[in-house]
Design an enzyme around this catalytic site. Structure first.
Site, short mmCIF file in Angstrom:
data_model
loop_
_atom_site.label_atom_id
_atom_site.label_comp_id
_atom_site.label_asym_id
_atom_site.label_seq_id
_atom_site.Cartn_x
_atom_site.Cartn_y
_atom_site.Cartn_z
N ASN A 92 0.79 -1.20 0.09
CA ASN A 92 0.02 0.07 -0.10
C ASN A 92 0.94 0.86 -0.14
O ASN A 92 0.21 2.04 -0.33
CB ASN A 92 -0.79 -0.62 1.37
CG ASN A 92 -1.66 0.82 1.62
OD1 ASN A 92 -2.82 1.58 0.67
ND2 ASN A 92 -1.12 2.32 2.27
N TYR A 157 4.94 10.28 -10.04
CA TYR A 157 4.47 9.28 -9.09
C TYR A 157 3.40 8.48 -10.37
O TYR A 157 2.99 7.09 -9.74
CB TYR A 157 3.49 10.07 -8.05
CG TYR A 157 2.25 9.39 -7.43
CD1 TYR A 157 2.39 9.02 -6.44
CD2 TYR A 157 1.21 9.32 -8.01
CE1 TYR A 157 1.49 8.15 -5.50
CE2 TYR A 157 0.23 9.50 -7.50
CZ TYR A 157 0.53 7.98 -6.24
OH TYR A 157 -0.59 7.64 -5.41
N LYS A 161 3.28 4.53 -11.00
CA LYS A 161 1.64 3.79 -10.34
C LYS A 161 1.20 2.55 -11.43
O LYS A 161 0.51 1.94 -11.86
CB LYS A 161 0.68 4.72 -10.31
CG LYS A 161 0.80 5.08 -9.14
CD LYS A 161 0.69 4.29 -7.75
CE LYS A 161 1.49 4.73 -6.16
NZ LYS A 161 1.08 3.67 -5.09
N1 LIG Z 1 -5.67 8.86 -0.79
C1 LIG Z 1 -5.90 8.74 -2.20
O1 LIG Z 1 -6.07 9.78 -2.73
C2 LIG Z 1 -4.78 8.00 -3.28
C3 LIG Z 1 -5.90 7.55 -4.81
C4 LIG Z 1 -4.82 6.77 -5.82
C5 LIG Z 1 -4.06 6.01 -4.97
N2 LIG Z 1 -3.70 6.22 -3.71
C6 LIG Z 1 -2.49 5.54 -3.51
O2 LIG Z 1 -2.97 4.54 -1.84
C7 LIG Z 1 -1.83 4.37 -1.85
C8 LIG Z 1 -2.17 4.54 0.14
O3 LIG Z 1 -2.53 6.10 0.10
P1 LIG Z 1 -2.97 6.59 1.46
O4 LIG Z 1 -3.01 8.00 0.72
O5 LIG Z 1 -3.58 5.89 2.45
O6 LIG Z 1 -1.06 7.17 2.03
P2 LIG Z 1 -1.32 8.05 3.46
O7 LIG Z 1 -1.86 8.03 4.18
O8 LIG Z 1 -0.14 8.79 3.30
O9 LIG Z 1 -0.02 5.72 3.89
C9 LIG Z 1 0.96 5.85 3.56
C10 LIG Z 1 0.99 4.18 4.80
O10 LIG Z 1 2.93 4.20 4.17
C11 LIG Z 1 3.64 4.56 5.17
N3 LIG Z 1 4.83 4.45 3.98
C12 LIG Z 1 4.79 5.32 2.89
N4 LIG Z 1 5.94 5.38 3.38
C13 LIG Z 1 7.08 4.85 3.40
C14 LIG Z 1 8.29 3.92 3.82
N5 LIG Z 1 9.17 4.48 2.87
N6 LIG Z 1 8.84 2.99 4.44
C15 LIG Z 1 7.32 2.43 4.93
N7 LIG Z 1 6.09 2.43 5.13
C16 LIG Z 1 5.41 3.72 4.39
C17 LIG Z 1 2.85 5.33 6.04
O11 LIG Z 1 3.18 4.76 7.23
P3 LIG Z 1 4.35 5.83 7.69
O12 LIG Z 1 4.46 7.48 7.92
O13 LIG Z 1 3.97 5.33 9.50
O14 LIG Z 1 5.39 4.90 7.83
C18 LIG Z 1 1.67 4.83 5.91
O15 LIG Z 1 1.00 4.12 6.82
C19 LIG Z 1 -0.90 4.69 -2.16
O16 LIG Z 1 0.38 3.90 -2.66
C20 LIG Z 1 -1.38 5.54 -2.81
O17 LIG Z 1 -0.61 5.13 -4.44
C21 LIG Z 1 -4.28 6.45 -2.97
#
Ligand SMILES: NC(=O)c1ccc[n+]([C@@H]2O[C@H](COP(=O)([O-])OP(=O)(O)OC[C@H]3O[C@@H](n4cnc5c(N)ncnc54)[C@H](OP(=O)(O)O)[C@@H]3O)[C@@H](O)[C@H]2O)c1
Length: 268
Positions: A92, A157, A161
């Site tokens: 994720n 980015y 993806k």
């Molecule tokens: N939110 C959106 O609008 C959206 C839209 C399309 C796709 N996505 C995709 O969905 C996924 C999750 O998005 P999200 O918005 O939920 O992200 P988020 O809120 O930023 O959470 C990301 C998670 O990954 C962990 N993380 C980030 N970098 C890391 C690293 N280098 N090593 C270990 N852990 C790491 C973070 O925890 P720590 O900070 O504790 O490391 C957190 O638990 C991503 O792949 C994103 O591309 C999101």
């Protein structure tokens, strides 16, 4: 519920589990009775979630604070989860760089490769290999409708993806015959701390993280990718199949500039 655990358990590893979509995956998987390995950088946040899930669902939860973009990822995950039967991988975590490509440091762009591409490749190989040998399991790779075409201000980015989408599609076809279901989740804008911290300057419809995680898990075994949400499905169809590619790039570019300003969040 026990069918899901029999197919994808007993353990699931969620990479990037401390917040947002990763936390939503962890909550859903614990509710389905899977034991969990939760990985992200912030140990405290993982431990808080682990305690809550153990108490609520009686599942076992292991946590490990590590950087998924680190060069020793395979060794670190072996040390954390070696000996466990991990039947499901949810990759994720993502690193995003928003802003003009050439104006942001190269190190940041390379980090996108490490966290978003190298990480899922390493863990799909490590854990997917064990699943294929056992003849059962599942892999969910989180991607985005931003990965359907080039996206100005999000160039690296969006490219990362696209990598996840194409990797998942290939593995879906390869591993189906070995009992492993693979799916790419092509999410649209979702209400998470990560999305909020990107400081979008305009309100857009957001999906709930739990709904997106639910769609991704329900899609395992049903096809190579899923787009959660009706509006997102329309957008993905238009960008990916209906419009000429340069029109899709232009529309995504306009939308991103409206969201983040011409130079990205820092550039205003
Ligand atoms: N939110 C959106 O609008 C959206 C839209 C399309 C796709 N996505 C995709 O969905 C996924 C999750 O998005 P999200 O918005 O939920 O992200 P988020 O809120 O930023 O959470 C990301 C998670 O990954 C962990 N993380 C980030 N970098 C890391 C690293 N280098 N090593 C270990 N852990 C790491 C973070 O925890 P720590 O900070 O504790 O490391 C957190 O638990 C991503 O792949 C994103 O591309 C999101």
């Amino acid at each position: 519920m026990s069918g899901f655990r029999d197919r994808y358990g007993p353990w699931a590893l969620v990479a990037g589990a401390s917040a947002g979509l990763g936390e939503a995956f962890a909550r859903r998987l614990a509710a389905s009775g899977l034991d969990l390995v939760l990985v992200s950088r912030r140990q405290e946040a993982l431990d808080r979630l682990a305690g809550e899930l153990r108490a609520a669902h009686g599942v076992q939860v292991r946590t490990g604070a590590l950087d998924l973009g680190g060069p020793d990822l395979a060794e670190a995950v072996r040390a954390l989860a070696g000996g466990l039967e991990v039947g499901l991988l949810v990759y994720n975590a993502a690193h995003s760089v928003i802003g003009p490509f050439v104006d942001r440091p190269l190190e940041e762009q390379l980090r996108v490769l490490d966290v978003n591409c190298r990480g899922p490749l390493v863990l799909s190989h490590l854990l997917g290999g064990a699943m294929a040998r056992r003849g059962r399991g599942g892999i969910v790779l989180m991607t985005s409708i931003a990965g359907s075409q080039g996206n100005p201000l999000l160039a690296s980015y969006a490219a990362s993806k696209a990598f996840n989408l194409v990797l998942a599609e290939g593995l879906w076809a390869e591993l189906a015959g070995r009992g492993v279901d693979v799916v790419a989740c092509r999410a649209g804008a979702t209400d998470t701390p990560g999305y909020a911290s990107s400081r979008p300057g305009k309100k857009v419809p957001l999906m709930a993280a739990d709904e997106v995680a639910g769609s991704a898990l329900a899609a395992l075994g049903r096809g190579p990718s899923v787009v959660p949400g009706a509006l997102n499905r329309i957008a993905a169809f238009a960008f990916g199949r209906l419009l000429p590619r340069r029109a899709s790039i232009a529309i995504m570019g306009r939308a991103t500039r409206r969201l983040y300003g011409r130079g990205g969040p820092q550039g205003g």
